[in-house]
Write a protein that holds these residues in place. Sequence first.
Motif, mmCIF file in Angstrom:
data_model
loop_
_atom_site.group_PDB
_atom_site.id
_atom_site.type_symbol
_atom_site.label_atom_id
_atom_site.label_comp_id
_atom_site.label_asym_id
_atom_site.label_seq_id
_atom_site.Cartn_x
_atom_site.Cartn_y
_atom_site.Cartn_z
ATOM 1 N N ALA A 79 -6.819 7.601 -0.164
ATOM 2 C CA ALA A 79 -5.400 7.497 0.054
ATOM 3 C C ALA A 79 -4.940 7.822 1.362
ATOM 4 O O ALA A 79 -3.715 7.217 1.993
ATOM 5 C CB ALA A 79 -4.744 8.425 -0.979
ATOM 6 N N LEU A 116 -0.217 8.037 -5.551
ATOM 7 C CA LEU A 116 -1.602 8.569 -5.878
ATOM 8 C C LEU A 116 -1.862 8.918 -7.168
ATOM 9 O O LEU A 116 -1.122 9.821 -7.683
ATOM 10 C CB LEU A 116 -1.688 9.749 -4.691
ATOM 11 N N ARG A 122 2.416 2.266 -3.371
ATOM 12 C CA ARG A 122 1.619 2.709 -4.594
ATOM 13 C C ARG A 122 1.443 4.262 -4.448
ATOM 14 O O ARG A 122 1.264 4.959 -3.419
ATOM 15 C CB ARG A 122 0.127 2.051 -4.352
ATOM 16 N N ARG A 163 -1.458 5.739 1.712
ATOM 17 C CA ARG A 163 -0.751 6.129 0.402
ATOM 18 C C ARG A 163 -0.458 7.658 0.690
ATOM 19 O O ARG A 163 0.497 8.045 -0.024
ATOM 20 C CB ARG A 163 -1.423 5.882 -0.801
ATOM 21 N N LYS A 171 0.772 -1.144 0.106
ATOM 22 C CA LYS A 171 0.052 -0.027 -0.036
ATOM 23 C C LYS A 171 0.859 1.154 -0.010
ATOM 24 O O LYS A 171 0.328 2.194 -0.718
ATOM 25 C CB LYS A 171 -0.913 0.028 1.193
ATOM 26 N N ASN A 172 1.838 1.258 0.795
ATOM 27 C CA ASN A 172 2.443 2.447 1.080
ATOM 28 C C ASN A 172 3.416 2.832 -0.539
ATOM 29 O O ASN A 172 4.011 3.812 -0.495
ATOM 30 C CB ASN A 172 3.536 2.383 2.050
#
Length: 132
Positions: A34, A11, A9, A39, A6-7
């Motif tokens: 986000a 935005l 990816r 994110r 997740k981190n």
Amino acid sequence: MAASRKNTRLLQFSLDPKSGVPYYKQIILQIEMAIADGRLSTGEQLPTVRSLAVELQINPNTVARAYNELEIRGIVTTQQGTGTFIADKDIQLDDIERERILAEITRGFITKANSYGFSLDDVIIYLQELNR
């Protein structure tokens, strides 16, 4: 998806003109998601109004409206001449809300793929290949 993924990816904003949801609300929801999934975190800078408007090919007033609404909610802070930053406000989206949003995004996509003769398995295999 694993927290570590997740981190990593980025935005990336995307607007759906067929959704019936105003663009400024789509921008707000994408920023809230986000933040909720990690994110975006406190202190991170959002794109400028002008740059996001150019990227999304929309009127800058639409982006300004989204940012203004986020500021009213305490989700972002704007520093004149410096930019718009994520505020220190915790945002949680429960699994039901996340599932509703995902269903909304994918429903039209799956229907269109089916109309071209692609099965759900075809779509899943393709998406898994893209994600590698």
